[in-house]
Design a protein around this motif. Structure first.
Motif, PDB file in Angstrom:
ATOM      1  N   SER A 121      -1.771  -0.447  -3.788  1.00 21.04           N
ATOM      2  CA  SER A 121      -2.939  -1.430  -5.390  1.00 21.04           C
ATOM      3  C   SER A 121      -1.899  -2.804  -4.759  1.00 21.04           C
ATOM      4  CB  SER A 121      -2.923  -1.347  -6.191  1.00 21.04           C
ATOM      5  OG  SER A 121      -3.607  -2.217  -7.084  1.00 21.04           O
TER       6      SER A 121
ATOM      7  N   TRP B 200       0.315  -0.850  -0.231  1.00 18.84           N
ATOM      8  CA  TRP B 200      -0.380  -0.273  -0.118  1.00 18.84           C
ATOM      9  C   TRP B 200       1.060   1.265  -0.055  1.00 18.84           C
ATOM     10  CZ3 TRP B 200      -4.566  -0.413  -1.342  1.00 18.84           C
ATOM     11  CH2 TRP B 200      -5.439  -1.400  -1.857  1.00 18.84           C
TER      12      TRP B 200
ATOM     13  N   GLU C 101      -3.088  -5.727  -7.307  1.00 23.73           N
ATOM     14  CA  GLU C 101      -3.892  -5.588  -8.220  1.00 23.73           C
ATOM     15  C   GLU C 101      -2.341  -5.274  -9.741  1.00 23.73           C
ATOM     16  OE1 GLU C 101      -6.786  -7.045  -8.472  1.00 23.73           O
ATOM     17  OE2 GLU C 101      -7.196  -6.860  -6.898  1.00 23.73           O
TER      18      GLU C 101
END
Length: 234
Positions: free
Chosen positions: A134, A129, A136
């Motif tokens: 992210s 983070w 993803e």
């Protein structure tokens, strides 16, 4: 150029090692018959670096070759009385790569492994983070260059490779300045990466930092600075 120690290169620092690696990677990519016009497909090639030290390495490689830089966070699990000795490593999806021989020899309890995994999973989430905002990834069909500043047991890079291969990349190249010969043989023969670029594979291997004149710790702020620079460029 670095100095010689025991007939092996001692890199000045991570940047020095990375510049040498970048030339090896460039030669490899230009030989790739899938690349048209004898050039690197920059839009479809990603440098994936393991924080923190590997991000300094990855920064130089990505900058020299004009490639996108991203990070992948795997964390080693250290032995109870020797935190530098990896008994395994964990990825952000919770998968654990175990150095089973070491675990058995040291008779490490399951409870210690579970507690250590929980601690490292929290640190992985924090880094993901903080550094990239992210969890993803879009790696399918891309050429991935996985980099770190060196390999000792290989646990951190092996667990990262397991995960990357499940993302269906076009090809996976591992690039590291220095690693033990048995780790490189495992990368080439057992783990099944497409190419390995390594500068030195000494017979006698202790800590990665022993092959660098400057192997100072890399801070979160330094990683953030590097990642923000590449985000602006991209």
């Amino acid at each position: 150029e670095g100095n010689q120690s025991n007939n092996y290169i001692v890199f000045e620092n991570r940047q020095d090692a990375a510049r040498r690696l970048a030339e090896g990677i460039r030669s490899l990519l230009h030989k790739d018959k899938n690349q048209k016009n004898d050039s690197i497909n920059r839009s479809n090639t990603i440098v994936l670096a393991i924080p923190r030290g590997g991000v300094v390495t990855g920064d130089v490689i990505a900058s020299v070759l004009g490639l996108n830089l991203d990070i992948i966070v795997s964390r080693k699990i250290g032995a109870p009385d020797n935190p530098e000795l990896a008994i395994g490593a964990v990825m952000h999806d919770g998968r654990f790569y175990a150095n089973a021989d070491i675990i058995n020899i040291l008779q490490i309890p399951d409870e210690y492994v579970k507690e250590s995994l929980a601690i490292q999973m929290k640190e992985i989430q924090r880094r993901l983070w903080l550094f990239r905002h992210s969890q993803e990834y879009k790696l399918s069909g891309s050429t991935i260059i996985l980099v770190d500043d060196g390999i000792a047991t290989g646990a951190s890079i092996f667990v990262a490779i397991q995960w990357i291969k499940e993302q269906n990349p076009k090809s996976l190249i591992v690039a590291i300045p220095v690693a033990p010969r048995d780790a490189i043989q495992k990368l080439e023969n057992e783990v099944g990466v497409d190419q390995v670029v390594v500068l030195e594979t000494p017979e006698s291997f202790g800590a990665v930092g022993a092959f660098y004149e400057d192997f100072s710790q890399v801070s979160d702020d330094e990683v953030l600075r590097i990642m923000n620079k590449h985000r602006r460029r991209q």
